[in-house]
Enzyme design. Structure first.
Site, PDB file in Angstrom:
ATOM      1  N   MET A 216      -1.966 -13.477 -45.175  1.00  0.00           N
ATOM      2  CA  MET A 216      -2.153 -14.065 -43.853  1.00  0.00           C
ATOM      3  C   MET A 216      -1.001 -13.644 -42.962  1.00  0.00           C
ATOM      4  O   MET A 216       0.144 -13.591 -43.402  1.00  0.00           O
ATOM      5  CB  MET A 216      -2.179 -15.594 -43.935  1.00  0.00           C
ATOM      6  CG  MET A 216      -2.290 -16.285 -42.582  1.00  0.00           C
ATOM      7  SD  MET A 216      -2.191 -18.095 -42.689  1.00  0.00           S
ATOM      8  CE  MET A 216      -0.436 -18.312 -43.016  1.00  0.00           C
ATOM      9  N   ASN A 217      -1.316 -13.323 -41.658  1.00  0.00           N
ATOM     10  CA  ASN A 217      -0.234 -13.177 -40.689  1.00  0.00           C
ATOM     11  C   ASN A 217      -0.562 -13.928 -39.404  1.00  0.00           C
ATOM     12  O   ASN A 217      -0.711 -15.148 -39.446  1.00  0.00           O
ATOM     13  CB  ASN A 217       0.181 -11.716 -40.477  1.00  0.00           C
ATOM     14  CG  ASN A 217      -0.909 -10.761 -40.071  1.00  0.00           C
ATOM     15  OD1 ASN A 217      -1.728 -10.345 -40.889  1.00  0.00           O
ATOM     16  ND2 ASN A 217      -0.932 -10.362 -38.814  1.00  0.00           N
ATOM     17  N   ASP A 218      -0.671 -13.289 -38.266  1.00  0.00           N
ATOM     18  CA  ASP A 218      -0.676 -13.966 -36.961  1.00  0.00           C
ATOM     19  C   ASP A 218      -1.678 -15.112 -36.851  1.00  0.00           C
ATOM     20  O   ASP A 218      -2.836 -14.990 -37.260  1.00  0.00           O
ATOM     21  CB  ASP A 218      -1.038 -12.982 -35.850  1.00  0.00           C
ATOM     22  CG  ASP A 218      -0.139 -11.773 -35.799  1.00  0.00           C
ATOM     23  OD1 ASP A 218       0.779 -11.682 -36.630  1.00  0.00           O
ATOM     24  OD2 ASP A 218      -0.376 -10.910 -34.946  1.00  0.00           O
TER      25      ASP A 218
ATOM     26  N   GLN B 230      -5.026 -14.148 -38.898  1.00  0.00           N
ATOM     27  CA  GLN B 230      -5.240 -12.825 -39.474  1.00  0.00           C
ATOM     28  C   GLN B 230      -5.220 -12.945 -40.994  1.00  0.00           C
ATOM     29  O   GLN B 230      -4.261 -13.465 -41.576  1.00  0.00           O
ATOM     30  CB  GLN B 230      -4.152 -11.861 -39.006  1.00  0.00           C
ATOM     31  CG  GLN B 230      -4.267 -11.467 -37.535  1.00  0.00           C
ATOM     32  CD  GLN B 230      -5.394 -10.479 -37.319  1.00  0.00           C
ATOM     33  OE1 GLN B 230      -5.241  -9.278 -37.514  1.00  0.00           O
ATOM     34  NE2 GLN B 230      -6.555 -10.983 -36.917  1.00  0.00           N
TER      35      GLN B 230
ATOM     36  N   TRP C  46      -1.703  -6.576 -46.545  1.00  0.00           N
ATOM     37  CA  TRP C  46      -2.358  -6.423 -45.257  1.00  0.00           C
ATOM     38  C   TRP C  46      -3.541  -5.473 -45.386  1.00  0.00           C
ATOM     39  O   TRP C  46      -3.460  -4.433 -46.039  1.00  0.00           O
ATOM     40  CB  TRP C  46      -1.358  -5.893 -44.228  1.00  0.00           C
ATOM     41  CG  TRP C  46      -1.925  -5.817 -42.838  1.00  0.00           C
ATOM     42  CD1 TRP C  46      -1.862  -6.762 -41.872  1.00  0.00           C
ATOM     43  CD2 TRP C  46      -2.685  -4.729 -42.289  1.00  0.00           C
ATOM     44  NE1 TRP C  46      -2.519  -6.345 -40.733  1.00  0.00           N
ATOM     45  CE2 TRP C  46      -3.039  -5.094 -40.963  1.00  0.00           C
ATOM     46  CE3 TRP C  46      -3.100  -3.490 -42.769  1.00  0.00           C
ATOM     47  CZ2 TRP C  46      -3.772  -4.270 -40.117  1.00  0.00           C
ATOM     48  CZ3 TRP C  46      -3.839  -2.659 -41.937  1.00  0.00           C
ATOM     49  CH2 TRP C  46      -4.165  -3.042 -40.631  1.00  0.00           C
TER      50      TRP C  46
ATOM     51  N   SER D 132      -6.075  -9.777 -33.683  1.00  0.00           N
ATOM     52  CA  SER D 132      -5.721 -11.049 -33.063  1.00  0.00           C
ATOM     53  C   SER D 132      -6.477 -11.312 -31.765  1.00  0.00           C
ATOM     54  O   SER D 132      -6.931 -10.386 -31.090  1.00  0.00           O
ATOM     55  CB  SER D 132      -4.217 -11.102 -32.794  1.00  0.00           C
ATOM     56  OG  SER D 132      -3.505 -11.166 -34.006  1.00  0.00           O
TER      57      SER D 132
ATOM     58  N   ARG E 132      -4.573  -4.574 -27.212  1.00  0.00           N
ATOM     59  CA  ARG E 132      -4.930  -5.620 -28.168  1.00  0.00           C
ATOM     60  C   ARG E 132      -4.406  -6.996 -27.768  1.00  0.00           C
ATOM     61  O   ARG E 132      -3.731  -7.173 -26.776  1.00  0.00           O
ATOM     62  CB  ARG E 132      -4.407  -5.252 -29.559  1.00  0.00           C
ATOM     63  CG  ARG E 132      -2.905  -5.010 -29.689  1.00  0.00           C
ATOM     64  CD  ARG E 132      -2.601  -4.669 -31.145  1.00  0.00           C
ATOM     65  NE  ARG E 132      -1.201  -4.341 -31.395  1.00  0.00           N
ATOM     66  CZ  ARG E 132      -0.721  -3.117 -31.455  1.00  0.00           C
ATOM     67  NH1 ARG E 132      -1.504  -2.069 -31.244  1.00  0.00           N
ATOM     68  NH2 ARG E 132       0.566  -2.912 -31.730  1.00  0.00           N
TER      69      ARG E 132
ATOM     70  N   TRP F  51       7.755  -8.237 -40.144  1.00  0.00           N
ATOM     71  CA  TRP F  51       7.084  -7.024 -40.584  1.00  0.00           C
ATOM     72  C   TRP F  51       7.981  -6.106 -41.398  1.00  0.00           C
ATOM     73  O   TRP F  51       7.476  -5.212 -42.083  1.00  0.00           O
ATOM     74  CB  TRP F  51       6.497  -6.283 -39.389  1.00  0.00           C
ATOM     75  CG  TRP F  51       5.260  -6.934 -38.848  1.00  0.00           C
ATOM     76  CD1 TRP F  51       5.092  -7.539 -37.638  1.00  0.00           C
ATOM     77  CD2 TRP F  51       3.995  -7.059 -39.525  1.00  0.00           C
ATOM     78  NE1 TRP F  51       3.825  -8.043 -37.509  1.00  0.00           N
ATOM     79  CE2 TRP F  51       3.118  -7.759 -38.647  1.00  0.00           C
ATOM     80  CE3 TRP F  51       3.520  -6.658 -40.776  1.00  0.00           C
ATOM     81  CZ2 TRP F  51       1.805  -8.062 -38.990  1.00  0.00           C
ATOM     82  CZ3 TRP F  51       2.206  -6.962 -41.120  1.00  0.00           C
ATOM     83  CH2 TRP F  51       1.368  -7.646 -40.232  1.00  0.00           C
TER      84      TRP F  51
END
Length: 471
Positions: A22-24, A40, A48, A81, A138, A282
């Site tokens: 999981m990220n953003d 995300q 990722w 995102s 984005r 990151w």
């Protein structure tokens, strides 16, 4: 994997997925009594990739329930995102905007609609609905703008490599008209991501408002300082078309190494600005030793704008449940000094310290667990320094051992709130005038907090331990 790494515990009162990457945070919205967190997510593994929108909800910003994947990647397209807006009557559909990242390398904005409160989604058949033919266009954030009795929607998106925010306007959440661009601003060597634009009263005065532009900045290229990911903000004015900054440089939002992609919830009760961020960086996100989950969210933070040293500054305060727990905690006052016994914490704990630096001199706080990593805080001479070190920290990544420095006003008394939840440490300075958020490796057992001061003067401590939820 070294033994110390096997003891990384799952946080208790921060959101983590049951498993996988999981990220953003994405699509933050309050709707029908629930706080919705989309994020995300890789539904297929711990690294990722296969970017999709995971989904969780909470009634209180403390207890989270994870749901099925909301928007799934598909052949030739990943779901990057974006954001969600709710109909203001609470009865209409939810509308999501997200970045379609195509296998040919270009990125464009797409739309989806939910008619069941955010649990299932139907992408628009005409997607993408906004396409510049760009490889780095984005992170659409849609906000509501009310002026002169007419409401419209404003979309912020980035041309990440160019360090530009592009602003579009719409009356119907379907067709968009370009309004203006903002940037570049500040230092080079980074990309801009995950913008947000938040209206806040200055010092609580509703007739004196400012707009705050939130930006996530990630280092790229070889000529970098090695910090990786961070967040900044710019205070200014917005007239529905263009954003105009008051000062020429962005301000650091969080002084730690692990707070990124923070954005606010749409439709929060009382029009509060509530921000949630990803606690990761990151530089080493793929190396952090957690399993079967990888990635965690910060505490939700309530934002306000306050004049500090003559300049509007963003203030970040923890959610109500943190203050409620501290209000019920037993407070003790002890004389500081160089040889105080440590305070034992469960490792899922809130620790608040209050003292007068003029009386105590420098204050040092060390956190030790059952690993060979440590965390040290030093408060003196107008600054706070937080250092994470030790062999376990060095084993994660060369960039993981670090020192974060926060400049502080020479004000008394001093107050620090430490929120420790397993491998997550968030430090709130004063009333939230500064924050430091770091991943830490203190093991899976109790943690000792050793407080030392130069001189024996009173220090007050409040401790609240948080028990894991019963399965």
């Amino acid at each position: 994997m070294p033994p110390a790494h096997r003891t990384v515990p799952r946080p208790v009162f921060h959101f983590t997925p049951r498993r996988n990457w999981m990220n953003d945070p994405n699509g933050l919205v309050h709707h029908r009594g629930l706080w919705h967190l989309y994020f995300q997510y890789n539904p297929e593994g711990p690294d990722w990739g296969n970017m999709s929108w995971g989904h969780a909800t909470s009634p209180d910003l403390e207890h989270w329930t994870e749901h099925a994947v909301a928007l799934s990647h598909r052949a030739g397209e990943q779901i990057y995102s974006g954001s969600i807006v709710a109909a203001r009557d609470g009865e209409g559909p939810l509308t999501a905007y997200y970045t379609s990242a195509y296998d040919d390398g270009h990125q464009a904005q797409s739309r989806a609609v939910s008619h069941d409160g955010g649990f299932t989604w139907t992408p628009a058949p005409e997607n993408p609905v906004l396409d510049r033919g760009s490889r780095a266009f984005r992170d659409p954030k849609v906000i509501r703008y009310d002026a002169e009795g007419a409401a419209r929607w404003i979309m912020l998106a980035v041309e990440a490599d160019d360090r530009q925010v592009l602003l579009y306007a719409s009356r119907d959440l379907r067709s968009w008209e370009f309004q203006s661009s903002f940037g570049p601003l500040g230092g080079a060597g980074v990309v801009w991501e995950c913008p947000d634009l938040v209206r806040l009263p200055l010092d609580g005065h509703p007739d004196d408002e400012r707009w705050v532009l939130l930006l996530s900045t990630n280092e790229v290229g070889d000529d970098t300082r090695g910090e990786g990911s961070s967040m900044h903000y710019v205070v200014g004015h917005f007239d529905g078309v263009a954003f105009t900054p008051e000062r020429p440089r962005p301000t650091r939002l969080d002084h730690g190494r692990d707070f990124y992609a923070g954005v606010t919830f749409d439709n929060a009760p009382g029009d509060e600005a509530v921000m949630l961020g990803w606690m990761g960086n990151w530089r080493y996100a793929d190396a952090f030793p957690s399993t079967p989950w990888r990635g965690a969210m910060s505490l939700p933070r309530r934002l306000s704008l306050r004049t500090v040293d003559g300049v509007p500054r963003l203030v970040q305060q923890p959610p109500g449940f943190v203050r409620d727990r501290l209000a019920r905690a037993t407070r003790s006052t002890f004389p500081g000094g160089p040889d105080r016994p440590g305070i034992t914490l469960s490792g899922h704990s809130l620790l608040e310290l209050c003292w007068d630096p003029a009386a105590t001199g420098a204050l040092r706080l060390s956190l030790h667990g059952d690993t060979d990593a440590r965390v040290d805080l030093q408060h003196d001479s107008g600054s706070l320094r937080l250092t994470r070190s030790g062999p376990a920290a060095e084993a994660v990544h060369p960039g993981f051992p670090s020192t974060s420095t926060v400049p502080l006003p020479d004000a008394t008394p001093a107050r620090l709130l430490l929120v420790l939840d397993g491998p997550l440490l968030e430090v709130f300075v004063g009333d939230g005038e500064a924050t430091v958020s770091n991943l830490v490796l203190l093991g899976g057992g109790p943690v000792t907090a050793a407080v030392r001061t130069e001189r024996a003067a009173p220090v007050t401590a409040a401790v609240a331990d948080v028990a894991p939820a019963t399965p």
